[in-house]
Scaffold this motif. Sequence first.
Motif, PDB file in Angstrom:
ATOM      1  N   MET A  99       0.855  -1.192   0.000  1.00  0.00           N
ATOM      2  CA  MET A  99       0.000   0.000   0.000  1.00  0.00           C
ATOM      3  C   MET A  99       0.884   1.233   0.000  1.00  0.00           C
ATOM      4  SD  MET A  99      -2.837   1.698   0.143  1.00  0.00           S
ATOM      5  CE  MET A  99      -4.016   0.361   0.325  1.00  0.00           C
ATOM      6  N   ALA A 100       0.720   2.083  -0.979  1.00  0.00           N
ATOM      7  CA  ALA A 100       1.524   3.297  -1.056  1.00  0.00           C
ATOM      8  C   ALA A 100       1.062   4.295  -0.020  1.00  0.00           C
ATOM      9  CB  ALA A 100       1.396   3.910  -2.451  1.00  0.00           C
ATOM     10  N   VAL A 101       2.036   5.077   0.492  1.00  0.00           N
ATOM     11  CA  VAL A 101       1.721   6.132   1.449  1.00  0.00           C
ATOM     12  C   VAL A 101       1.183   7.327   0.690  1.00  0.00           C
ATOM     13  CG1 VAL A 101       2.653   7.644   3.207  1.00  0.00           C
ATOM     14  CG2 VAL A 101       3.536   5.324   2.974  1.00  0.00           C
ATOM     15  N   PRO A 102       0.106   7.973   1.172  1.00  0.00           N
ATOM     16  CA  PRO A 102      -0.433   9.134   0.480  1.00  0.00           C
ATOM     17  C   PRO A 102       0.634  10.180   0.222  1.00  0.00           C
ATOM     18  CG  PRO A 102      -1.896   8.455   2.245  1.00  0.00           C
ATOM     19  CD  PRO A 102      -0.666   7.629   2.362  1.00  0.00           C
ATOM     20  N   ALA A 103       0.612  10.717  -0.989  1.00  0.00           N
ATOM     21  CA  ALA A 103       1.659  11.671  -1.382  1.00  0.00           C
ATOM     22  C   ALA A 103       1.638  12.926  -0.536  1.00  0.00           C
ATOM     23  CB  ALA A 103       1.492  12.028  -2.860  1.00  0.00           C
ATOM     24  N   GLY A 104       0.479  13.250   0.054  1.00  0.00           N
ATOM     25  CA  GLY A 104       0.385  14.479   0.810  1.00  0.00           C
ATOM     26  C   GLY A 104       0.997  14.417   2.196  1.00  0.00           C
ATOM     27  N   VAL A 105       1.424  13.252   2.653  1.00  0.00           N
ATOM     28  CA  VAL A 105       1.984  13.135   3.991  1.00  0.00           C
ATOM     29  C   VAL A 105       3.399  13.688   4.015  1.00  0.00           C
ATOM     30  CG1 VAL A 105       2.646  11.546   5.816  1.00  0.00           C
ATOM     31  CG2 VAL A 105       0.590  11.117   4.480  1.00  0.00           C
ATOM     32  N   ASP A 106       3.613  14.700   4.840  1.00  0.00           N
ATOM     33  CA  ASP A 106       4.950  15.257   5.039  1.00  0.00           C
ATOM     34  C   ASP A 106       5.513  14.626   6.295  1.00  0.00           C
ATOM     35  OD1 ASP A 106       7.222  16.714   5.392  1.00  0.00           O
ATOM     36  OD2 ASP A 106       6.244  18.656   5.641  1.00  0.00           O
ATOM     37  N   ARG A 135      -6.491 -10.030   8.446  1.00  0.00           N
ATOM     38  CA  ARG A 135      -7.391  -9.046   9.028  1.00  0.00           C
ATOM     39  C   ARG A 135      -6.975  -7.615   8.682  1.00  0.00           C
ATOM     40  NH1 ARG A 135     -10.180 -10.545  13.611  1.00  0.00           N
ATOM     41  NH2 ARG A 135     -11.203  -8.522  13.295  1.00  0.00           N
ATOM     42  N   ILE A 136      -6.058  -7.451   7.739  1.00  0.00           N
ATOM     43  CA  ILE A 136      -5.550  -6.124   7.397  1.00  0.00           C
ATOM     44  C   ILE A 136      -6.283  -5.591   6.173  1.00  0.00           C
ATOM     45  CG2 ILE A 136      -3.530  -4.781   6.706  1.00  0.00           C
ATOM     46  CD1 ILE A 136      -1.790  -6.736   8.215  1.00  0.00           C
ATOM     47  N   GLU A 137      -7.093  -4.578   6.375  1.00  0.00           N
ATOM     48  CA  GLU A 137      -7.780  -3.893   5.291  1.00  0.00           C
ATOM     49  C   GLU A 137      -6.830  -2.867   4.670  1.00  0.00           C
ATOM     50  OE1 GLU A 137     -10.712  -4.764   4.306  1.00  0.00           O
ATOM     51  OE2 GLU A 137     -11.151  -6.147   5.968  1.00  0.00           O
ATOM     52  N   PRO A 138      -7.121  -2.381   3.439  1.00  0.00           N
ATOM     53  CA  PRO A 138      -6.251  -1.376   2.809  1.00  0.00           C
ATOM     54  C   PRO A 138      -5.998  -0.151   3.689  1.00  0.00           C
ATOM     55  CG  PRO A 138      -7.783  -2.246   1.200  1.00  0.00           C
ATOM     56  CD  PRO A 138      -8.182  -2.839   2.516  1.00  0.00           C
ATOM     57  N   LYS A 139      -7.029   0.340   4.381  1.00  0.00           N
ATOM     58  CA  LYS A 139      -6.833   1.512   5.241  1.00  0.00           C
ATOM     59  C   LYS A 139      -5.905   1.187   6.412  1.00  0.00           C
ATOM     60  CE  LYS A 139     -10.848   0.692   8.209  1.00  0.00           C
ATOM     61  NZ  LYS A 139     -12.038   1.292   8.841  1.00  0.00           N
ATOM     62  N   ASP A 140      -5.936  -0.089   6.890  1.00  0.00           N
ATOM     63  CA  ASP A 140      -5.048  -0.497   7.973  1.00  0.00           C
ATOM     64  C   ASP A 140      -3.606  -0.552   7.477  1.00  0.00           C
ATOM     65  OD1 ASP A 140      -7.257  -0.914   9.699  1.00  0.00           O
ATOM     66  OD2 ASP A 140      -7.563  -2.898   8.816  1.00  0.00           O
ATOM     67  N   ALA A 141      -3.411  -1.131   6.300  1.00  0.00           N
ATOM     68  CA  ALA A 141      -2.065  -1.221   5.730  1.00  0.00           C
ATOM     69  C   ALA A 141      -1.470   0.169   5.550  1.00  0.00           C
ATOM     70  CB  ALA A 141      -2.116  -1.962   4.392  1.00  0.00           C
ATOM     71  N   GLU A 142      -2.301   1.113   5.102  1.00  0.00           N
ATOM     72  CA  GLU A 142      -1.831   2.485   4.930  1.00  0.00           C
ATOM     73  C   GLU A 142      -1.437   3.089   6.269  1.00  0.00           C
ATOM     74  OE1 GLU A 142      -4.075   6.588   4.133  1.00  0.00           O
ATOM     75  OE2 GLU A 142      -4.247   5.164   2.466  1.00  0.00           O
ATOM     76  N   ALA A 143      -2.271   2.896   7.305  1.00  0.00           N
ATOM     77  CA  ALA A 143      -1.970   3.443   8.625  1.00  0.00           C
ATOM     78  C   ALA A 143      -0.703   2.828   9.199  1.00  0.00           C
ATOM     79  CB  ALA A 143      -3.149   3.206   9.572  1.00  0.00           C
ATOM     80  N   GLU A 183       1.861   1.616   7.506  1.00  0.00           N
ATOM     81  CA  GLU A 183       3.020   2.107   6.775  1.00  0.00           C
ATOM     82  C   GLU A 183       3.359   3.537   7.161  1.00  0.00           C
ATOM     83  OE1 GLU A 183       6.256   2.223   4.092  1.00  0.00           O
ATOM     84  OE2 GLU A 183       5.222   0.678   5.249  1.00  0.00           O
ATOM     85  N   VAL A 184       2.347   4.367   7.303  1.00  0.00           N
ATOM     86  CA  VAL A 184       2.602   5.743   7.747  1.00  0.00           C
ATOM     87  C   VAL A 184       3.195   5.735   9.153  1.00  0.00           C
ATOM     88  CG1 VAL A 184       1.511   7.932   8.388  1.00  0.00           C
ATOM     89  CG2 VAL A 184       0.848   6.777   6.271  1.00  0.00           C
ATOM     90  N   THR A 185       2.657   4.891  10.032  1.00  0.00           N
ATOM     91  CA  THR A 185       3.184   4.800  11.395  1.00  0.00           C
ATOM     92  C   THR A 185       4.638   4.375  11.386  1.00  0.00           C
ATOM     93  OG1 THR A 185       0.984   4.259  12.243  1.00  0.00           O
ATOM     94  CG2 THR A 185       2.857   3.729  13.646  1.00  0.00           C
ATOM     95  N   ARG A 186       4.979   3.406  10.537  1.00  0.00           N
ATOM     96  CA  ARG A 186       6.374   2.959  10.439  1.00  0.00           C
ATOM     97  C   ARG A 186       7.285   4.109  10.033  1.00  0.00           C
ATOM     98  NH1 ARG A 186       9.978   1.558   6.740  1.00  0.00           N
ATOM     99  NH2 ARG A 186       8.520   1.931   5.013  1.00  0.00           N
ATOM    100  N   LEU A 187       6.879   4.874   9.030  1.00  0.00           N
ATOM    101  CA  LEU A 187       7.712   5.976   8.549  1.00  0.00           C
ATOM    102  C   LEU A 187       7.839   7.082   9.591  1.00  0.00           C
ATOM    103  CD1 LEU A 187       6.332   6.145   4.901  1.00  0.00           C
ATOM    104  CD2 LEU A 187       8.604   5.349   5.603  1.00  0.00           C
ATOM    105  N   LEU A 188       6.750   7.378  10.280  1.00  0.00           N
ATOM    106  CA  LEU A 188       6.799   8.436  11.273  1.00  0.00           C
ATOM    107  C   LEU A 188       7.576   8.006  12.510  1.00  0.00           C
ATOM    108  CD1 LEU A 188       3.187   9.896  10.993  1.00  0.00           C
ATOM    109  CD2 LEU A 188       5.282  10.582   9.803  1.00  0.00           C
ATOM    110  N   CYS A 189       7.494   6.737  12.879  1.00  0.00           N
ATOM    111  CA  CYS A 189       8.294   6.242  13.996  1.00  0.00           C
ATOM    112  C   CYS A 189       9.779   6.358  13.691  1.00  0.00           C
ATOM    113  CB  CYS A 189       7.925   4.790  14.307  1.00  0.00           C
ATOM    114  SG  CYS A 189       6.356   4.609  15.176  1.00  0.00           S
TER     115      CYS A 189
END
Length: 250
Positions: A1-8, A133-141, A143-149
């Motif tokens: 799942m790609a991370v939304p481009a708008g996330v800084d 049990r991982i929905e697309p919105k969960d996978a996105e969350a 991945e974003v959490t991993r990058l922000l951590c």
Amino acid sequence: MAVPAGVDHAGPCIELSYVDAVHGRRRRPLRGCVTGRFEDVDPVRTFRWSRGERHFPGWYWAATTGRHVGFESWLERDRLLLMDFDPSVVGIGSQPFWLHWHDGERERRHAPDYFVRRADGSAVVVDVRADDRIEPKDAEAFEVTRLLCAQAGWRFERLGPPDAVLLANVRWLSRYRHPRCLHHPAAARLREVFAAPGPLMLGADAAGDRLLTLPVLFHLLWTQDLTSEAMTVELLGPRTIVHLANGVGR
């Protein structure tokens, strides 16, 4: 799942909200929270159960911290049990904070399941979810959490179901995790007996009355003063070979 481009990922819009014991609920930029002891904060969500829900929340008393830690499913509880058993873990907090970010269209938020402090001072943010049990919105969350951590210097892990044999053994040993199970004279005798590897039940009998020594033996296996290579291979039993651990137990 790609991370939304708008996330800084490093921008000031990335924030954490959490419960501070002194100031109550707080919301601060991520960059100002990197040294926070989130293993000690109260959960940002309550753990409740109501009729008809598919989740099974509850509280688990962690020997690592001497405090109750919340969980929201059996899988979270199982992973919590294994974290409590891990001697490298010195702190565990559940639902430690909301992580807020903007995906280019709207604000998003996610509350990781656990914040774990290790003995070396490092931190791990943990989400628990089975692969199916991982929905697309969960996978996105996740991945974003991993990058922000990573921006905060924390490791991120998404954990699924653990090894079934190890979990069964740790569940059994967890019944003896409380310090009240430690009888020091019996523990000293068990350490002497298992300085050389030997069968579990024979060693318990050699150390004294098994009604006294067995609970202490299981406690020492929990603290990992004693250990067995069979923990991930077979269920603990009378013939399981036990020996004194090389390291220092808790």
